[in-house]
Structures are given as structure tokens and as C-alpha cells.
Design a protein around this motif. Sequence first.
Motif, PDB file in Angstrom:
ATOM      1  N   HIS A  25       0.843  -1.200   0.000  1.00  0.00           N
ATOM      2  CA  HIS A  25       0.000   0.000   0.000  1.00  0.00           C
ATOM      3  C   HIS A  25       0.885   1.260   0.000  1.00  0.00           C
ATOM      4  CE1 HIS A  25      -3.885   1.918   0.122  1.00  0.00           C
ATOM      5  NE2 HIS A  25      -3.439   2.759   1.025  1.00  0.00           N
ATOM      6  N   GLU A  26       1.785   1.306  -0.992  1.00  0.00           N
ATOM      7  CA  GLU A  26       2.689   2.435  -1.183  1.00  0.00           C
ATOM      8  C   GLU A  26       2.461   3.025  -2.578  1.00  0.00           C
ATOM      9  OE1 GLU A  26       6.611   0.886  -0.416  1.00  0.00           O
ATOM     10  OE2 GLU A  26       6.214   0.730   1.737  1.00  0.00           O
ATOM     11  N   PRO A  27       1.453   3.898  -2.705  1.00  0.00           N
ATOM     12  CA  PRO A  27       1.080   4.432  -4.023  1.00  0.00           C
ATOM     13  C   PRO A  27       2.218   5.119  -4.776  1.00  0.00           C
ATOM     14  CG  PRO A  27      -0.572   4.987  -2.389  1.00  0.00           C
ATOM     15  CD  PRO A  27       0.561   4.384  -1.643  1.00  0.00           C
ATOM     16  N   GLU A  28       3.092   5.827  -4.075  1.00  0.00           N
ATOM     17  CA  GLU A  28       4.212   6.498  -4.741  1.00  0.00           C
ATOM     18  C   GLU A  28       5.168   5.465  -5.347  1.00  0.00           C
ATOM     19  OE1 GLU A  28       4.850   9.716  -5.238  1.00  0.00           O
ATOM     20  OE2 GLU A  28       3.275  10.621  -4.022  1.00  0.00           O
ATOM     21  N   ARG A  29       5.356   4.365  -4.638  1.00  0.00           N
ATOM     22  CA  ARG A  29       6.218   3.281  -5.129  1.00  0.00           C
ATOM     23  C   ARG A  29       5.611   2.647  -6.383  1.00  0.00           C
ATOM     24  NH1 ARG A  29       7.648  -1.847  -1.266  1.00  0.00           N
ATOM     25  NH2 ARG A  29       8.796  -3.079  -2.762  1.00  0.00           N
ATOM     26  N   VAL A  30       4.295   2.473  -6.387  1.00  0.00           N
ATOM     27  CA  VAL A  30       3.612   1.940  -7.575  1.00  0.00           C
ATOM     28  C   VAL A  30       3.808   2.897  -8.744  1.00  0.00           C
ATOM     29  CG1 VAL A  30       1.389   1.301  -8.577  1.00  0.00           C
ATOM     30  CG2 VAL A  30       1.880   0.699  -6.212  1.00  0.00           C
ATOM     31  N   ALA A  31       3.553   4.175  -8.513  1.00  0.00           N
ATOM     32  CA  ALA A  31       3.620   5.176  -9.580  1.00  0.00           C
ATOM     33  C   ALA A  31       5.024   5.323 -10.156  1.00  0.00           C
ATOM     34  CB  ALA A  31       3.122   6.524  -9.057  1.00  0.00           C
ATOM     35  N   ALA A  32       6.039   5.017  -9.371  1.00  0.00           N
ATOM     36  CA  ALA A  32       7.422   5.125  -9.842  1.00  0.00           C
ATOM     37  C   ALA A  32       7.709   4.156 -10.991  1.00  0.00           C
ATOM     38  CB  ALA A  32       8.390   4.882  -8.688  1.00  0.00           C
ATOM     39  N   ARG A  33       6.880   3.138 -11.168  1.00  0.00           N
ATOM     40  CA  ARG A  33       7.060   2.167 -12.255  1.00  0.00           C
ATOM     41  C   ARG A  33       6.378   2.605 -13.546  1.00  0.00           C
ATOM     42  NH1 ARG A  33      11.336   0.000 -11.962  1.00  0.00           N
ATOM     43  NH2 ARG A  33      10.594  -1.065 -13.797  1.00  0.00           N
ATOM     44  N   PHE A  34       5.785   3.803 -13.550  1.00  0.00           N
ATOM     45  CA  PHE A  34       5.072   4.338 -14.710  1.00  0.00           C
ATOM     46  C   PHE A  34       5.867   5.480 -15.338  1.00  0.00           C
ATOM     47  CE2 PHE A  34       1.869   2.058 -12.482  1.00  0.00           C
ATOM     48  CZ  PHE A  34       0.867   1.751 -13.384  1.00  0.00           C
ATOM     49  N   THR A  35       5.675   5.689 -16.646  1.00  0.00           N
ATOM     50  CA  THR A  35       6.281   6.849 -17.300  1.00  0.00           C
ATOM     51  C   THR A  35       5.598   8.108 -16.784  1.00  0.00           C
ATOM     52  OG1 THR A  35       4.740   6.767 -19.173  1.00  0.00           O
ATOM     53  CG2 THR A  35       6.830   5.546 -19.411  1.00  0.00           C
ATOM     54  N   GLU A  36       6.263   9.236 -16.959  1.00  0.00           N
ATOM     55  CA  GLU A  36       5.704  10.526 -16.510  1.00  0.00           C
ATOM     56  C   GLU A  36       4.363  10.824 -17.179  1.00  0.00           C
ATOM     57  OE1 GLU A  36       6.802  12.640 -14.215  1.00  0.00           O
ATOM     58  OE2 GLU A  36       8.717  11.699 -13.787  1.00  0.00           O
ATOM     59  N   ASP A  37       4.173  10.340 -18.411  1.00  0.00           N
ATOM     60  CA  ASP A  37       2.950  10.627 -19.166  1.00  0.00           C
ATOM     61  C   ASP A  37       2.085   9.389 -19.383  1.00  0.00           C
ATOM     62  OD1 ASP A  37       4.636   9.290 -20.900  1.00  0.00           O
ATOM     63  OD2 ASP A  37       4.258  10.621 -22.605  1.00  0.00           O
ATOM     64  N   ALA A  38       2.193   8.425 -18.490  1.00  0.00           N
ATOM     65  CA  ALA A  38       1.459   7.166 -18.647  1.00  0.00           C
ATOM     66  C   ALA A  38      -0.049   7.391 -18.696  1.00  0.00           C
ATOM     67  CB  ALA A  38       1.788   6.223 -17.490  1.00  0.00           C
ATOM     68  N   VAL A  48      -3.861  10.586 -16.684  1.00  0.00           N
ATOM     69  CA  VAL A  48      -2.593  10.643 -17.400  1.00  0.00           C
ATOM     70  C   VAL A  48      -1.541  11.147 -16.420  1.00  0.00           C
ATOM     71  CG1 VAL A  48      -1.311  11.684 -19.312  1.00  0.00           C
ATOM     72  CG2 VAL A  48      -3.719  11.050 -19.621  1.00  0.00           C
ATOM     73  N   GLY A  49      -0.456  10.413 -16.314  1.00  0.00           N
ATOM     74  CA  GLY A  49       0.643  10.825 -15.453  1.00  0.00           C
ATOM     75  C   GLY A  49       0.672  10.078 -14.131  1.00  0.00           C
ATOM     76  N   ARG A  50       1.811  10.195 -13.469  1.00  0.00           N
ATOM     77  CA  ARG A  50       2.035   9.457 -12.224  1.00  0.00           C
ATOM     78  C   ARG A  50       1.100   9.885 -11.100  1.00  0.00           C
ATOM     79  NH1 ARG A  50       8.627   9.366 -12.421  1.00  0.00           N
ATOM     80  NH2 ARG A  50       8.780   7.618 -13.864  1.00  0.00           N
ATOM     81  N   GLN A  51       0.712  11.162 -11.047  1.00  0.00           N
ATOM     82  CA  GLN A  51      -0.134  11.610  -9.938  1.00  0.00           C
ATOM     83  C   GLN A  51      -1.488  10.899  -9.949  1.00  0.00           C
ATOM     84  OE1 GLN A  51       1.197  13.267  -7.428  1.00  0.00           O
ATOM     85  NE2 GLN A  51      -0.710  12.754  -6.413  1.00  0.00           N
ATOM     86  N   GLY A  52      -2.012  10.601 -11.129  1.00  0.00           N
ATOM     87  CA  GLY A  52      -3.260   9.852 -11.218  1.00  0.00           C
ATOM     88  C   GLY A  52      -3.103   8.434 -10.705  1.00  0.00           C
ATOM     89  N   VAL A  53      -1.952   7.828 -10.947  1.00  0.00           N
ATOM     90  CA  VAL A  53      -1.662   6.484 -10.435  1.00  0.00           C
ATOM     91  C   VAL A  53      -1.587   6.517  -8.912  1.00  0.00           C
ATOM     92  CG1 VAL A  53       0.001   4.570 -10.445  1.00  0.00           C
ATOM     93  CG2 VAL A  53      -0.432   5.853 -12.558  1.00  0.00           C
ATOM     94  N   VAL A  54      -0.919   7.537  -8.373  1.00  0.00           N
ATOM     95  CA  VAL A  54      -0.826   7.696  -6.918  1.00  0.00           C
ATOM     96  C   VAL A  54      -2.223   7.818  -6.317  1.00  0.00           C
ATOM     97  CG1 VAL A  54      -0.072   9.225  -5.048  1.00  0.00           C
ATOM     98  CG2 VAL A  54       1.489   8.699  -6.927  1.00  0.00           C
ATOM     99  N   ALA A  55      -3.046   8.681  -6.882  1.00  0.00           N
ATOM    100  CA  ALA A  55      -4.399   8.892  -6.346  1.00  0.00           C
ATOM    101  C   ALA A  55      -5.221   7.608  -6.393  1.00  0.00           C
ATOM    102  CB  ALA A  55      -5.101  10.007  -7.126  1.00  0.00           C
ATOM    103  N   TYR A  56      -5.119   6.869  -7.487  1.00  0.00           N
ATOM    104  CA  TYR A  56      -5.878   5.640  -7.634  1.00  0.00           C
ATOM    105  C   TYR A  56      -5.489   4.623  -6.562  1.00  0.00           C
ATOM    106  CZ  TYR A  56      -7.926   1.486  -9.793  1.00  0.00           C
ATOM    107  OH  TYR A  56      -8.651   0.352 -10.026  1.00  0.00           O
ATOM    108  N   TYR A  57      -4.205   4.370  -6.419  1.00  0.00           N
ATOM    109  CA  TYR A  57      -3.764   3.352  -5.461  1.00  0.00           C
ATOM    110  C   TYR A  57      -3.877   3.828  -4.014  1.00  0.00           C
ATOM    111  CZ  TYR A  57      -2.661   0.041  -9.042  1.00  0.00           C
ATOM    112  OH  TYR A  57      -2.780  -0.845 -10.087  1.00  0.00           O
ATOM    113  N   ALA A  58      -3.841   5.126  -3.775  1.00  0.00           N
ATOM    114  CA  ALA A  58      -4.065   5.644  -2.417  1.00  0.00           C
ATOM    115  C   ALA A  58      -5.505   5.390  -1.983  1.00  0.00           C
ATOM    116  CB  ALA A  58      -3.737   7.127  -2.348  1.00  0.00           C
ATOM    117  N   SER A  59      -6.423   5.314  -2.952  1.00  0.00           N
ATOM    118  CA  SER A  59      -7.839   5.101  -2.633  1.00  0.00           C
ATOM    119  C   SER A  59      -8.185   3.628  -2.411  1.00  0.00           C
ATOM    120  CB  SER A  59      -8.719   5.670  -3.752  1.00  0.00           C
ATOM    121  OG  SER A  59      -8.672   4.851  -4.913  1.00  0.00           O
ATOM    122  N   GLN A  60      -7.249   2.735  -2.678  1.00  0.00           N
ATOM    123  CA  GLN A  60      -7.514   1.304  -2.506  1.00  0.00           C
ATOM    124  C   GLN A  60      -7.441   0.926  -1.028  1.00  0.00           C
ATOM    125  OE1 GLN A  60      -8.629  -0.434  -5.132  1.00  0.00           O
ATOM    126  NE2 GLN A  60      -8.392   1.516  -6.185  1.00  0.00           N
TER     127      GLN A  60
END
Length: 123
Positions: A25-38, A48-60
Motif C-alpha cells: 500500500h505504497e502508491p508512490e512506489r507503484v507510480a514510480a514504475r510508470f512513465t511521466e505521461d502514462a 494521465v501521469g504518475r499523480q493519477g496512479v498515486v491517487a488511484y492506489y491511495a484510494s484502494q
Amino acid sequence: MTGTTDDEAVLREVLDAWKAGVDAHEPERVAARFTEDAIFQGLHPYSVGRQGVVAYYASQPLGMTARYEILETRRLADDLLLGYQSVVFAFSGRPPLNVSLGLLLKRLADGWYIAHYQVSSLP
């Protein structure tokens, strides 16, 4: 599975890092595996982008874990790899969720990253 063992090894390395971040449950760690414009499409509206990945996994929910199985790989170009996986997300106190996951990995100067993430739930 079509693809090479090298392609599967690349995909597995990225997926293992993604899974470790999800399970911890480390959203920033998950997002680090994505491109900046994923482009990221989970089971909510896309982002689009890592911040959206962070927000998604933080909500899990805490305690959610992922288990994956690689079904297919395709090398599209020297720096692009397509992967298709089945994933089971397990939760505390509720049934697991089975999904299909399509990934497009892109090789950058320092390694492979997820450039496109597409989940679909199975009927």
C-alpha cells in the motif's frame, strides 16, 4: 504464450515491482514504475501521469494484494513491449476481484516503465 523468455523477464521485473508497491500500500512506489505521461485506466475514470496512479492506489483499501499471471507478450519495437495478464486482487473481508490487465512497457534510459495500463473486469 507468444514472445520470448527475455520479454517475459522484462515484464515480470516491472510487474514484481508494481505488485510489491500494491501489496505494501505504497502508491508512490507503484507510480514510480510508470512513465511521466502514462495513460492509466483502472476501474475508475482514466488519468494521465504518475499523480493519477498515486491517487488511484491511495484510494484502494489497506490489505489489498495482487497476484498476476502473464498470459501473452509481444515485442512491438526494440523499446516497446506489450503484456497481457490475469490479475487477482485480494481483500480482507470481501471476495477477490479477477481482472484482465493490458500493459504497454516502454524502455527509457534507466529501464522499463509502464506507459499504458488498461484493466477490464471479467463478466
